[in-house]
Design an enzyme around this catalytic site. Structure first.
Site, PDB file in Angstrom:
ATOM      1  N   CYS B  92     -21.333  71.497  96.078  1.00 54.71           N
ATOM      2  CA  CYS B  92     -19.888  71.318  96.237  1.00 54.71           C
ATOM      3  C   CYS B  92     -19.553  70.673  97.588  1.00 54.71           C
ATOM      4  O   CYS B  92     -19.857  69.513  97.793  1.00 54.71           O
ATOM      5  CB  CYS B  92     -19.196  72.657  96.033  1.00 54.71           C
ATOM      6  SG  CYS B  92     -17.521  72.484  95.429  1.00 54.71           S
ATOM      7  N   HIS B 197     -22.346  75.862  90.961  1.00 57.51           N
ATOM      8  CA  HIS B 197     -22.634  77.154  91.571  1.00 57.51           C
ATOM      9  C   HIS B 197     -22.693  78.176  90.442  1.00 57.51           C
ATOM     10  O   HIS B 197     -22.899  77.808  89.302  1.00 57.51           O
ATOM     11  CB  HIS B 197     -21.665  77.490  92.702  1.00 57.51           C
ATOM     12  CG  HIS B 197     -20.231  77.431  92.355  1.00 57.51           C
ATOM     13  ND1 HIS B 197     -19.476  76.298  92.496  1.00 57.51           N
ATOM     14  CD2 HIS B 197     -19.406  78.367  91.858  1.00 57.51           C
ATOM     15  CE1 HIS B 197     -18.238  76.544  92.119  1.00 57.51           C
ATOM     16  NE2 HIS B 197     -18.164  77.790  91.717  1.00 57.51           N
TER      17      HIS B 197
END
Lengths: 461, 247
Positions: B92, B197
């Site tokens: 990210c 994630h």
């Protein structure tokens, strides 16, 4: 105001409430949803009649328990409180709470409201309430990033909403130990701000205790220096590059003692000191009692009512709630985010008797669909458990988390909660079982328990 | 054998269960008798002399802006390590910052560390949900070729032309890099950047071992890992494939 539409909305909402209760539901949200659909201004018209105004309680963790203690302390003087007791904390839940205390003609029989409020809803609620007596900003932890966004984003939205809507007569209660809330207070410069917090360095730690969120100074962008950490990023902090530091406490908790079986502390203000104790476990519940006390003392001097409310509070549903099933004692604990879950596990790990662990983990919208946070909570604290069970739609993810937390005992994985419940009861070698659940899993378990006659539905407690 | 993990900016860039990836890699090493030290590397601190695995998580916007300059100072060393085979995982925000550039809506373009040949643009689309990809064949993962995780980003990332880089995989469920071109993540030598994630490594044990084995090979080039019992991990992986009927 369109009085015909308003009246229709009240009747529709109250009918929905009755229908829901007849069907065995809580009537905690649907009546509000129905009433607002019929007349979008229904909240405004109902809340205007509340002459003492509304108390709005908001934060990531502890809203329900704080509201509950405050409502019990205020109950002797305000028997007809508007209060969203079931924890339904979106606007529809607030409307439902007002409807519960109004007549079929829409007349309100209460002069004070306590509104536990979801973090994302706070800006909308403040815009719509004409009289806000007090606002309690309790804490901001990382929680359900998929729903709320990041901590900084929420803090910014709160600040904007307060700048636009905070009235001079409203009391602003701020947890000074939370830097992002102290920053909001600093920006607002509201004359009637009351800072509460902990003042007992024996309780805290010099090192961070768990995952940290908001530790950069909002002024300088540099890392804040903590002399004491109490709970996650709550503590006594200062920014060495600016004048930003923890505000001076107007209401302070000193001489703190906490354990799995309760807490006690001395509450000090410039006017008085009180000793408060409770059988609610853990430091986070002490924070809740402190917030409720700080708010209560702004409204009333009946310290006996406060002492009693703190002492007798048995905890809201799913907050270390004990249920006896045959020879087993189940202790139900809601876990929703890393900080709350870690504090629950830290507290239960001080148990004096052996225990089993069951984790019921769902990933429905209200639970948060992103389960990454399991890895930010310290499941390593469960290492003394004597048996492990994982259920819910994310049973497997939770089992993997336990494995990597160093749990070597076999882990029972069964997503379906009913059969898992039977295995918990029949297979746990200990009498005591801590059942840690996410929100919708807690609802499912509560329904199972009430269907099987082990307890009343939670909204009747 | 002893491995050193450099965890970049953990105090501010560890938002979405990023810690889970570090816990996972460490455990999977220790279960095989390989010792691990995790070195947190904060702003202003030097990188450890020898790094066997870099990890870089995601964070809030303010935190990302605060460390961009420090990261650029470390970029040359990280690039040299990666180009000589050191594995890296960035997720990210860490993935975006290791790219060429990030274009916000109403602020000047932020220059990244330039490791991954990607550029990222702010968008108003929040891409949230479970993300399933088919892994890039270059990874030569054993057996299962799917990688599962959870994405939550609004930045749209585009791969630039670069012979040494390719997507981490093709999107089967979810949005991936930008929600348009069906790619997710970027693979550059043994460095992986992505939006997955969840946490990523615990339910993708094949990918965890891919990274771990490459870390070990920095010490012993012929090293291969002993297999572990990953029944629970694959159950968690399979549960999400089943939910979306991906096989």
């Amino acid at each position: 105001m369109n009085s015909f539409r308003f009246l229709l909305a009240v009747i529709a909402g109250k009918s929905a409430y009755l229908a829901s209760r007849l069907n065995g539901g809580a009537g905690a949200a649907l009546p509000g949803l129905v009433a607002e659909r019929v007349y979008p201004g229904v909240l405004e018209v109902l809340s205007q009649q509340c002459t003492g105004g509304s108390i709005v309680i908001c934060g990531t963790n502890g809203k329900t328990t704080t509201s509950r203690i405050l409502s019990e302390a205020l109950n002797p003087s305000h028997p007809n409180l508007v209060y969203n007791r079931s924890g339904s904390n979106l606007i529809r839940g607030h409307i439902a709470a007002f409807l519960e205390q109004s007549s079929w003609s829409g007349k309100l029989h209460a002069d004070l409201a306590i509104l536990e409020t979801d973090e994302a809803v706070l800006p909308h609620l403040l815009k719509r309430l004409s009289t806000v007596r007090a606002i309690v900003l309790h804490n901001l932890f990382r929680d359900q990033l998929d729903r709320y966004g990041e901590v900084d984003t929420i803090a910014r939205k709160w600040l904007e909403a307060l700048k636009a809507n905070l009235k001079p007569e409203t009391i602003l209660l701020i947890n000074a130990d939370d830097p992002s809330l102290a920053f909001i207070a600093r920006e607002l410069r509201h004359p009637h701000t009351v800072f509460y917090g902990l003042d007992d360095s024996d309780q805290g730690s010099k090192q961070p205790t768990s995952t940290l969120d908001a530790i950069l100074s909002p002024i300088s962008g540099k890392e804040l220096e903590y002399s004491t950490y109490y709970l996650s990023h709550l503590g006594d902090y200062k920014d060495s590059s600016s004048d930003f530091r923890r505000p001076e406490l107007a209401v302070a908790a000193q001489k703190i003692a906490v354990s799995e079986s309760g807490f006690s502390f001395e509450l000090h203000t410039s006017q008085q000191s009180l000793t408060l104790s409770s059988s609610l476990p853990g430091l986070y519940n002490l924070y809740n009692a402190l917030a409720a006390s700080a708010c209560f003392l702004e409204l009333s001097q009946d310290t006996a009512a406060l002492t009693k409310a703190v002492k007798n509070n048995s905890g809201a549903f799913g907050r270390f709630e004990k249920i006896q099933i045959d020879n087993k004692e189940l202790v139900l604990c809601l876990i929703k985010n890393p900080v709350g879950a870690t504090e629950v596990m830290r507290t239960l790990s001080t148990s004096q008797v052996p225990y089993g662990i069951a984790l019921l983990a769902n990933d429905n919208f209200a639970d948060g669909q992103d389960v990454s946070w399991y890895w930010d909570a310290q499941f390593e604290l469960l290492k003394d458990g004597k048996a492990f069970f994982c259920g819910g739609t994310r049973a497997e993810d939770m089992a993997v988390r336990l494995k990597y937390a160093g749990i070597t005992l076999p882990i029972v994985v069964e997503p379906d909660i009913a059969p898992l419940f039977d295995r918990i009861i029949s297979q746990t070698p200990t009498q005591k079982v801590y059942v840690l659940t996410t929100y919708t899993a807690a609802m499912a378990l509560q329904k199972l328990l009430s269907d099987r006659g082990y307890k009343q539905p939670y909204w009747q407690e | 054998m002893h491995l050193t993990i450099a965890h970049l900016y953990p105090s501010t860039m560890s938002t979405y269960g990023d810690q889970g990836n570090v816990i996972c890699l460490r455990q999977r090493a220790e279960w095989r008798g390989i010792t691990v030290s995790v070195e947190p590397v904060e702003i202003g601190a030097p990188l450890p002399k020898q790094v066997h695995w870099y990890f870089f998580g995601g964070g809030q916007d303010a935190a990302q802006a605060a460390l961009a300059a420090d990261l650029r100072e470390k970029a040359t060393r990280i690039r040299e390590d990666v180009e000589s085979g050191t594995p890296l995982l960035a997720i990210c925000g860490g993935y975006q910052l290791l790219g060429e550039s990030y274009s916000p809506f109403d602020a000047p373009i932020i220059q990244g560390a330039g490791l991954f040949p990607i550029r990222t643009e702010a968008s108003h689309d929040r891409m949230i949900g479970n993300l399933i990809i088919s892994a890039n064949g270059e990874l030569q993962l054993p057996k299962e070729q799917t990688i599962v995780g959870f994405e939550n980003h609004s930045g749209k990332t585009y791969l630039l032309e670069d012979a040494a880089a390719s997507p981490l995989g093709q999107v089967r469920q979810g949005n991936g890099n930008n929600g348009a071109d069906n790619t997710e993540g970027c693979l550059y030598h043994n460095a992986i950047g992505c939006y997955l994630h969840g946490s990523l490594l615990p339910k993708n044990p094949h990918l965890a071992d891919w990274l771990l084995e490459r870390a070990c090979r920095l010490i012993d080039p012929g090293f291969t890992l002993q297999p572990l019992d990953d029944t629970l991990e694959w159950q968690a992986h399979q549960a999400i494939l089943d939910r979306y009927h991906v096989s």
